[in-house]
Write a protein that holds these residues in place. Structure first.
Motif, PDB file in Angstrom:
ATOM      1  N   LEU A  52       0.828  -1.213   0.000  1.00  0.00           N
ATOM      2  CA  LEU A  52       0.000   0.000   0.000  1.00  0.00           C
ATOM      3  C   LEU A  52       0.860   1.260   0.000  1.00  0.00           C
ATOM      4  CD1 LEU A  52      -2.870  -0.975   2.476  1.00  0.00           C
ATOM      5  CD2 LEU A  52      -2.850  -1.092  -0.019  1.00  0.00           C
ATOM      6  N   THR A  55       2.385   1.613  -3.474  1.00  0.00           N
ATOM      7  CA  THR A  55       1.353   2.046  -4.419  1.00  0.00           C
ATOM      8  C   THR A  55       1.032   3.523  -4.254  1.00  0.00           C
ATOM      9  OG1 THR A  55       0.380  -0.173  -4.415  1.00  0.00           O
ATOM     10  CG2 THR A  55      -0.996   1.625  -5.223  1.00  0.00           C
ATOM     11  N   ALA A  56       0.944   3.963  -3.015  1.00  0.00           N
ATOM     12  CA  ALA A  56       0.645   5.371  -2.751  1.00  0.00           C
ATOM     13  C   ALA A  56       1.745   6.287  -3.282  1.00  0.00           C
ATOM     14  CB  ALA A  56       0.458   5.588  -1.252  1.00  0.00           C
ATOM     15  N   LEU A  91      -3.937  -1.747  -8.334  1.00  0.00           N
ATOM     16  CA  LEU A  91      -4.549  -1.003  -7.244  1.00  0.00           C
ATOM     17  C   LEU A  91      -4.576   0.493  -7.544  1.00  0.00           C
ATOM     18  CD1 LEU A  91      -5.772  -0.873  -4.440  1.00  0.00           C
ATOM     19  CD2 LEU A  91      -3.453  -0.946  -3.480  1.00  0.00           C
ATOM     20  N   ARG A  92      -3.475   1.015  -8.077  1.00  0.00           N
ATOM     21  CA  ARG A  92      -3.396   2.453  -8.382  1.00  0.00           C
ATOM     22  C   ARG A  92      -4.388   2.819  -9.475  1.00  0.00           C
ATOM     23  NH1 ARG A  92      -3.348   6.886  -7.191  1.00  0.00           N
ATOM     24  NH2 ARG A  92      -1.639   8.369  -6.979  1.00  0.00           N
ATOM     25  N   ALA A  95      -7.975   2.770  -8.028  1.00  0.00           N
ATOM     26  CA  ALA A  95      -8.156   3.947  -7.176  1.00  0.00           C
ATOM     27  C   ALA A  95      -8.374   5.201  -8.026  1.00  0.00           C
ATOM     28  CB  ALA A  95      -6.938   4.130  -6.271  1.00  0.00           C
ATOM     29  N   PHE A 114     -11.270   8.039  -1.590  1.00  0.00           N
ATOM     30  CA  PHE A 114     -10.080   7.371  -2.108  1.00  0.00           C
ATOM     31  C   PHE A 114      -9.045   8.362  -2.634  1.00  0.00           C
ATOM     32  CE2 PHE A 114     -13.509   4.130  -2.701  1.00  0.00           C
ATOM     33  CZ  PHE A 114     -13.119   3.351  -1.627  1.00  0.00           C
ATOM     34  N   LEU A 117      -4.925   8.452   0.057  1.00  0.00           N
ATOM     35  CA  LEU A 117      -4.292   7.175  -0.272  1.00  0.00           C
ATOM     36  C   LEU A 117      -4.175   6.238   0.922  1.00  0.00           C
ATOM     37  CD1 LEU A 117      -1.548   8.404  -2.769  1.00  0.00           C
ATOM     38  CD2 LEU A 117      -3.752   7.358  -3.278  1.00  0.00           C
ATOM     39  N   LEU A 120      -6.439   3.142   0.674  1.00  0.00           N
ATOM     40  CA  LEU A 120      -6.237   2.162  -0.396  1.00  0.00           C
ATOM     41  C   LEU A 120      -6.598   0.743   0.038  1.00  0.00           C
ATOM     42  CD1 LEU A 120      -2.882   3.286  -2.080  1.00  0.00           C
ATOM     43  CD2 LEU A 120      -5.165   3.275  -3.102  1.00  0.00           C
ATOM     44  N   GLY A 124      -8.076  -2.365  -2.092  1.00  0.00           N
ATOM     45  CA  GLY A 124      -7.236  -3.538  -2.308  1.00  0.00           C
ATOM     46  C   GLY A 124      -7.821  -4.817  -1.744  1.00  0.00           C
TER      47      GLY A 124
END
Length: 322
Positions: A52, A55-56, A91-92, A95, A114, A117, A120, A124
């Motif tokens: 996470l 991804t953020a 995931l990105r 989102a 969302f 971040l 997430l 997910g």
């Protein structure tokens, strides 16, 4: 007009397989999404927390700077290859789509959460649950193709209520995604083995590429997929359903090479699309794989793997399944 009981009975008999499998999938999904925010954002799972956070940190600057995008300095490079990039990018992307929908009007404004971040996990974990529910269906199809419907349903039921599957679906880690994609690759290869459809061979390449792009440790899936391809070339079903060996003729070999090459090329392309920095940042990629190899072989001593020291092989995992 009233529906007659015998019509209902006939409908149930005709569609009982679909109804039974559908009910099983609904149960599987319900078990996997139940209390999806069980930890209220504390993120106790270190793998999920890492994914996470990574991804953020991903972003796509605009206007595009192609030279930077195709370099290890890119903001899309996760700079860590313990996990493949597919889980990050998926995931990105989801989102970004949800945040985009939040601008369509009042009914969708709630999706604006969302933008933060730190939420997430709420995207997910349902994705993880959906992939694992997909595994239930794929296992059913595998059992049905290799044995019969009853075996397929029994196998799917075992996966539905598997404790470790339900647990892992409550995290956004790579376990559920990789397993589902690897199973899909095997199923596609078996369809090619049984029916000889080139489309199935291509899908085997697609799912294998996605599995490798989720985590390189899925590489053993190449063995059953490759075996299915070879069996298609050298084995054939007899009239009685028995398999017998045969030598293919030149035309069959040529077609096999063509199908195999197409599947491999498609798999490589898919892998490069979902994990492009395995090539662009190849030094870091190789280093990351080496670090993971040393960890699982016990050469590298890291705190989070000490819990597995002294565990009985196979029996430990069997215990976790039930």
């Amino acid at each position: 007009m009233a529906v007659r009981p015998n019509e209902i009975s006939c409908f149930v008999r005709r569609h009982r397989e679909r109804m039974a499998v559908g009910a099983l999938l609904l149960v599987a999904l319900a078990l996997r999404v139940y209390q999806v925010d069980w930890d209220q954002g504390h993120l106790y799972h270190p793998d999920e927390r890492y994914i996470l956070m990574t991804t953020a940190g991903l972003s796509l600057s605009w206007p595009l700077n192609l030279s930077k995008l195709l370099s290890p300095q890119s903001t899309l490079d996760p700079h860590g290859f313990a996990y493949g990039s597919f889980s990050f990018y998926l995931l990105r992307l989801v989102a970004a789509i949800l945040v985009g929908l939040s601008h369509l009007g009042t009914p969708f404004q709630f999706l604006g959460i969302f933008n933060d971040l730190s939420n997430l996990r709420l995207i997910g974990r349902p994705i993880s649950a959906l992939f694992d529910t997909g595994s239930v269906f794929i296992v059913y199809q595998l059992g049905k193709r290799l044995y019969d419907r009853r075996i397929g349903f029994l196998a799917a039921a075992f996966v539905t209520f598997s404790v470790i599957d339900i647990q892992l679906s409550h995290f956004y880690a790579t376990d559920t995604l990789m397993t589902s994609l690897a199973l899909a690759a095997i199923l596609s290869a078996i369809v090619y083995l049984q029916e000889g459809k080139s489309g199935a061979a291509i899908w085997a390449g697609v799912f294998t590429g996605l599995a490798l792009g989720t985590k390189v440790s899925s590489a053993p899936v190449l063995a059953p997929v490759g075996l299915a391809f070879l069996l298609r070339l050298f084995a054939a079903d007899g009239a009685s359903g028995e398999i017998h060996w045969r030598l293919p003729d030149a035309e069959e070999v040529s077609r096999f090479i063509s199908v195999l090459a197409t599947s491999v090329v498609v798999g490589l392309l898919v892998f490069l699309i979902v994990e492009p920095y395995a090539i662009i940042d190849v030094g870091n990629f190789i280093s990351g794989i080496s670090d993971q190899e040393n960890m699982v072989r016990g050469i590298a001593d890291v705190p989070y793997t000490r819990q597995f020291i002294g565990r009985l092989p196979y029996l430990y995992f069997l215990r976790n399944l039930v």
